[in-house]
Design a protein around this motif. Structure first.
Motif, mmCIF file in Angstrom:
data_model
loop_
_atom_site.group_PDB
_atom_site.id
_atom_site.type_symbol
_atom_site.label_atom_id
_atom_site.label_comp_id
_atom_site.label_asym_id
_atom_site.label_seq_id
_atom_site.Cartn_x
_atom_site.Cartn_y
_atom_site.Cartn_z
ATOM 1 N N GLN A 171 46.805 -25.138 30.238
ATOM 2 C CA GLN A 171 47.830 -25.880 29.501
ATOM 3 C C GLN A 171 47.982 -25.392 28.062
ATOM 4 O OE1 GLN A 171 46.361 -29.845 30.086
ATOM 5 N NE2 GLN A 171 46.680 -29.722 32.293
ATOM 6 N N GLN A 172 46.930 -24.764 27.543
ATOM 7 C CA GLN A 172 46.986 -24.258 26.174
ATOM 8 C C GLN A 172 47.309 -22.770 26.112
ATOM 9 O OE1 GLN A 172 43.159 -25.255 24.560
ATOM 10 N NE2 GLN A 172 43.500 -27.473 24.691
ATOM 11 N N GLY A 173 47.309 -22.105 27.268
ATOM 12 C CA GLY A 173 47.493 -20.663 27.292
ATOM 13 C C GLY A 173 48.936 -20.257 27.497
ATOM 14 N N VAL A 174 49.100 -18.972 27.850
ATOM 15 C CA VAL A 174 50.442 -18.410 28.004
ATOM 16 C C VAL A 174 51.158 -18.950 29.232
ATOM 17 C CG1 VAL A 174 49.853 -16.292 26.777
ATOM 18 C CG2 VAL A 174 49.473 -16.430 29.259
ATOM 19 N N LEU A 175 50.406 -19.602 30.160
ATOM 20 C CA LEU A 175 51.019 -20.118 31.382
ATOM 21 C C LEU A 175 51.504 -21.557 31.250
ATOM 22 C CD1 LEU A 175 48.491 -18.753 34.062
ATOM 23 C CD2 LEU A 175 50.585 -17.694 33.224
ATOM 24 N N LYS A 176 51.385 -22.146 30.051
ATOM 25 C CA LYS A 176 51.672 -23.569 29.898
ATOM 26 C C LYS A 176 53.123 -23.919 30.258
ATOM 27 C CE LYS A 176 52.509 -23.078 24.916
ATOM 28 N NZ LYS A 176 52.086 -23.535 23.564
ATOM 29 N N ASP A 177 54.063 -22.979 30.016
ATOM 30 C CA ASP A 177 55.461 -23.265 30.320
ATOM 31 C C ASP A 177 55.787 -23.102 31.797
ATOM 32 O OD1 ASP A 177 55.981 -23.750 27.628
ATOM 33 O OD2 ASP A 177 56.383 -21.625 27.222
ATOM 34 N N MET A 178 54.870 -22.498 32.559
ATOM 35 C CA MET A 178 55.105 -22.287 33.989
ATOM 36 C C MET A 178 54.388 -23.307 34.857
ATOM 37 S SD MET A 178 54.409 -18.185 34.063
ATOM 38 C CE MET A 178 55.058 -17.102 32.810
ATOM 39 N N LEU A 179 53.519 -24.124 34.270
ATOM 40 C CA LEU A 179 52.671 -25.015 35.065
ATOM 41 C C LEU A 179 53.496 -26.056 35.816
ATOM 42 C CD1 LEU A 179 49.649 -25.696 32.685
ATOM 43 C CD2 LEU A 179 49.690 -24.279 34.738
ATOM 44 N N PRO A 180 53.160 -26.287 37.092
ATOM 45 C CA PRO A 180 53.818 -27.346 37.867
ATOM 46 C C PRO A 180 53.207 -28.702 37.513
ATOM 47 C CG PRO A 180 52.263 -26.163 39.241
ATOM 48 C CD PRO A 180 52.246 -25.478 37.914
ATOM 49 N N ASN A 181 53.737 -29.333 36.461
ATOM 50 C CA ASN A 181 53.124 -30.554 35.959
ATOM 51 C C ASN A 181 53.945 -31.810 36.227
ATOM 52 O OD1 ASN A 181 55.191 -30.069 34.215
ATOM 53 N ND2 ASN A 181 53.905 -29.700 32.419
ATOM 54 N N ARG A 293 48.073 -23.330 43.475
ATOM 55 C CA ARG A 293 47.160 -22.199 43.577
ATOM 56 C C ARG A 293 47.392 -21.220 42.436
ATOM 57 N NH1 ARG A 293 44.300 -21.379 48.481
ATOM 58 N NH2 ARG A 293 44.676 -23.074 49.940
ATOM 59 N N LEU A 294 46.273 -20.635 41.993
ATOM 60 C CA LEU A 294 46.318 -19.588 40.967
ATOM 61 C C LEU A 294 45.645 -18.355 41.544
ATOM 62 C CD1 LEU A 294 46.894 -18.616 38.085
ATOM 63 C CD2 LEU A 294 44.658 -19.537 37.412
ATOM 64 N N ASN A 295 46.434 -17.308 41.767
ATOM 65 C CA ASN A 295 45.944 -16.073 42.403
ATOM 66 C C ASN A 295 45.260 -16.359 43.738
ATOM 67 O OD1 ASN A 295 46.819 -14.478 40.191
ATOM 68 N ND2 ASN A 295 44.947 -14.995 39.070
ATOM 69 N N GLY A 296 45.828 -17.293 44.492
ATOM 70 C CA GLY A 296 45.314 -17.626 45.820
ATOM 71 C C GLY A 296 44.240 -18.685 45.846
ATOM 72 N N ASN A 297 43.698 -19.063 44.678
ATOM 73 C CA ASN A 297 42.636 -20.068 44.612
ATOM 74 C C ASN A 297 43.227 -21.449 44.363
ATOM 75 O OD1 ASN A 297 40.212 -18.198 44.628
ATOM 76 N ND2 ASN A 297 41.302 -17.424 42.833
ATOM 77 N N ALA A 298 42.757 -22.434 45.136
ATOM 78 C CA ALA A 298 43.277 -23.796 45.016
ATOM 79 C C ALA A 298 42.807 -24.448 43.720
ATOM 80 C CB ALA A 298 42.829 -24.633 46.211
ATOM 81 N N LEU A 299 43.739 -25.081 42.990
ATOM 82 C CA LEU A 299 43.429 -25.871 41.809
ATOM 83 C C LEU A 299 43.556 -27.349 42.153
ATOM 84 C CD1 LEU A 299 45.483 -23.918 39.094
ATOM 85 C CD2 LEU A 299 43.112 -23.538 39.803
ATOM 86 N N ASP A 300 42.931 -28.194 41.356
ATOM 87 C CA ASP A 300 43.013 -29.631 41.568
ATOM 88 C C ASP A 300 44.339 -30.140 41.001
ATOM 89 O OD1 ASP A 300 42.723 -32.337 41.777
ATOM 90 O OD2 ASP A 300 40.717 -32.423 40.890
ATOM 91 N N PRO A 301 45.303 -30.520 41.853
ATOM 92 C CA PRO A 301 46.625 -30.941 41.336
ATOM 93 C C PRO A 301 46.564 -32.177 40.462
ATOM 94 C CG PRO A 301 46.712 -30.458 43.702
ATOM 95 C CD PRO A 301 45.273 -30.503 43.326
ATOM 96 N N ARG A 302 45.511 -33.008 40.600
ATOM 97 C CA ARG A 302 45.416 -34.223 39.797
ATOM 98 C C ARG A 302 45.364 -33.922 38.305
ATOM 99 N NH1 ARG A 302 40.252 -36.663 42.805
ATOM 100 N NH2 ARG A 302 39.673 -34.485 42.491
ATOM 101 N N LYS A 303 44.722 -32.807 37.959
ATOM 102 C CA LYS A 303 44.578 -32.460 36.541
ATOM 103 C C LYS A 303 45.925 -32.168 35.885
ATOM 104 C CE LYS A 303 40.174 -32.527 37.416
ATOM 105 N NZ LYS A 303 39.325 -33.670 36.991
ATOM 106 N N TYR A 304 46.884 -31.679 36.672
ATOM 107 C CA TYR A 304 48.179 -31.276 36.124
ATOM 108 C C TYR A 304 49.183 -32.427 36.201
ATOM 109 C CZ TYR A 304 45.659 -26.992 36.574
ATOM 110 O OH TYR A 304 44.661 -26.037 36.466
#
Length: 309
Positions: A171-181, A293-304
């Motif tokens: 959320q603080q990095g360069v991907l913050k504008d692309m995050l599915p939030n 997913r980030l590079n194929g790895n599952a992330l916890d959607p609750r955090k976003y």
């Protein structure tokens, strides 16, 4: 052959038949043998006999009593689950290291000490241990089970903590504008559906890589962020699924749909309807299975989802 007995009192002869004589002879011969067997063959104690009478052998086998193999199988399953959790933890720490711009250090391996080292063994082994022996006792099965449970709880805590750190870095990095939030559906999600759970089909422990949103069939499913549709098809496990690529390795998945509203190559905007809720594929009822997913790895959607509130 007949044997005649004469009684003084009755003065009357009694006759035994051949069959009766044979039976008496057989009894006289077998009696010493029975006595010898009784003295030679060891008898079970009353305690053992009581055990057998109270717990039948089939019942013992069913509950694993006196069956060490069942205990070994149970520990093997738990150790396998621990290994799977540790592998996920290692993969997550590697992703964090990349996001932080650091290289994860290689784990140190302790070289086994050979008997030939002799007096130099202490110099070669960095993991030297010692001390007086106090209150020595063998580890019990209950102790082992408790240690396994404590280790699993520690791994779960560390995994959740690393997921928080990972989400904050993204959320603080360069991907913050692309995050599915944003939420992909106007429905509540099951807060425990991401992570380890009991599989609804086989009853075993399994890792669930997304969130389940319970909703009636036909409820609209929205794109959580803008991107390009890379998959819009039916698969055995996911059923009807839509995958949206948001760039830089970020992807969202919308599964078990009753109807797909987009096709491969479509550009979708955040909040656009991409499918309708259904129960296709490996599903027990109408719901949306949602993954990030980030590079194929599952992330916890609750955090976003929390970050968007």
């Amino acid at each position: 052959m007949n044997i005649i007995f004469v009684s003084n009192n009755m003065a009357k002869a009694k006759t035994l038949s051949t069959l009766q004589v044979c039976l008496i002879a057989l009894l006289l011969i077998s009696l010493p043998v029975v006595i010898m067997l009784f003295l030679i063959v060891p008898q079970e104690s009353t305690t053992q006999q009581g055990d057998k009478s109270l717990i039948p052998s089939k019942l013992k086998q069913a509950f694993g009593i006196n069956n060490p193999q069942k205990h070994l199988d149970a520990y093997a399953l738990q150790l396998g689950e621990l290994q799977a959790r540790i592998m996920r933890l290692d993969a997550q720490s590697e992703r964090l290291a990349k996001l932080a711009g650091e290289k994860k250090p290689a784990s140190e391996k302790i070289t086994p000490v050979s008997p030939e080292l002799g007096a130099n063994a202490s110099k070669a082994d960095p993991a030297g241990r010692g001390g007086p022996l106090v209150l020595n006792a063998p580890i019990t099965e209950l102790d082992l089970q408790q240690k396994i449970t404590e280790t699993m709880a520690k791994i779960d805590f560390d995994t959740d903590y690393l997921s928080d750190i990972e989400a904050k870095l993204l959320q603080q990095g360069v991907l913050k504008d692309m995050l599915p939030n944003s939420s992909p559906i106007n429905a509540a999600f099951n807060s425990s559906s991401y992570g380890w759970r009991i599989d609804p089909f086989n009853g075993n422990k399994a890792f669930h890589e997304g969130l389940d949103f319970s909703a009636t069939e036909g409820t609209p499913i929205y794109a959580a962020a803008g991107g390009i549709v890379t998959t819009a098809e039916r698969t055995p496990d996911y059923g009807n699924i839509v995958k949206v690529d948001h760039g830089s390795g970020l992807e969202t998945r919308y599964a078990h749909a009753s109807k797909l509203m987009v096709k491969v190559g479509d550009r979708v905007e955040k909040g656009q309807v991409v499918a309708l809720v259904g129960s296709t594929g490996r599903s027990t009822g109408a719901h949306l299975h949602y993954e990030i997913r980030l590079n194929g790895n599952a992330l916890d959607p609750r955090k976003y989802l929390k970050a968007s509130n």
